[in-house]
Design an enzyme around this catalytic site. Structure first.
Site: not given
Ligand SMILES: O=P(O)(O)O[C@H]1O[C@H](CO)[C@@H](O)[C@H]1O
Ligand SMILES: O=c1cc[nH]c(=O)[nH]1
Length: 236
Positions: A20, A24, A205
């Site tokens: 996302g 990264r 998390d």
């Molecule tokens: O770290 P990415 O790949 O974005 O994925 C997670 O992180 C984001 C939320 O913080 C949302 O996109 C969730 O799916």
């Molecule tokens: O979608 C997400 C990604 C990371 N942590 C979350 O709690 N939700």
């Protein structure tokens, strides 16, 4: 070129890894690919193509949530001709089985609720990971000694929800391991286009305990997930 992507047709490899976060994407490209080339900067949704063990592989950032994700992935499938998509995401753990910093491989994904992102209803295709990609992920994760678990994941539209963690009670009762915001959409759109897909996410998390990784340590956290995704990609 598309409305959201400045890359030339032919600039993406058949196999595209999908984090996302653009940071990264950049870290993965610079750390693991030979001769990485940035092919998209539009809106900061960075895209790269390079080589891994001599094979062309692309990495494209998809942003947060289904709406953003489906724009980049639709264009990859429909215009750029991508055939294999591997999400390298992050997720929140819903159970002690999915430990902080470990990897969750999505064997199946469900939307958070029936109302969740009407988009889910748009794609009628049977939605799930490609069986060969999934089998490869499970075998290679074990071979590489990667701390992981595999199972059901939930896909939410809303990160900061007024109901808080209570809204995941049904999913937890159904055995869901973790929540992210794109996996169910990935499986559906891949099914719609007849492409192969797999989603794996690093736990950043824990929804139950409120444990949280620090963003500054996160790129390092993604080493296992990136290696595994690339091993699967070159074998696919
Ligand atoms: O770290 P990415 O790949 O974005 O994925 C997670 O992180 C984001 C939320 O913080 C949302 O996109 C969730 O799916
Ligand atoms: O979608 C997400 C990604 C990371 N942590 C979350 O709690 N939700």
């Amino acid at each position: 070129m598309t409305p959201h992507n400045e890359a030339d047709k032919g600039a993406y490899a058949d196999t595209v890894l999908l984090p996302g976060d653009p940071q990264r994407a950049e870290w993965m490209a610079q750390t693991f690919l030979e001769a990485p080339r940035c092919i998209n900067r539009r809106r900061g949704a960075l895209g790269f193509t390079g080589l891994f063990r001599g094979r062309p592989i692309s990495i494209q950032a998809t942003g947060i949530g289904v709406s953003s994700f489906l724009i980049y992935v639709h264009e990859l499938l429909d215009y750029y001709g991508a055939r294999t998509l591997i999400r390298t995401g992050t997720c929140g753990s819903l159970t002690a089985k999915a430990k902080l910093r470990s990897l969750v491989i999505s064997q199946s994904a469900q939307a958070e609720s029936a109302q969740s992102g009407q988009v889910f209803g748009l794609y009628k295709a049977v939605a799930g990971p490609d069986p060969a990609l999934l089998a490869s992920a499970l075998t290679k994760a074990a071979e590489l000694g990667i701390d992981h678990c595999a199972g059901l994941t939930v896909c939410s539209d809303i990160f900061y929800h007024p109901e808080g963690r209570v809204r995941f009670a049904d999913a937890q009762a159904a055995g869901a391991l973790a929540v992210d915001m794109e996996t169910s959409a990935l499986y559906r759109i891949a099914g719609h286009f007849g492409a192969r897909a797999l989603s794996m996410c690093t736990v950043v998390d824990n929804i139950e305990t409120d444990e949280l990784t620090d963003y500054r340590e996160r790129q390092e956290l993604f080493t296992d997930m990136s290696r595994l995704a690339l091993e699967i990609a070159v074998d696919s």
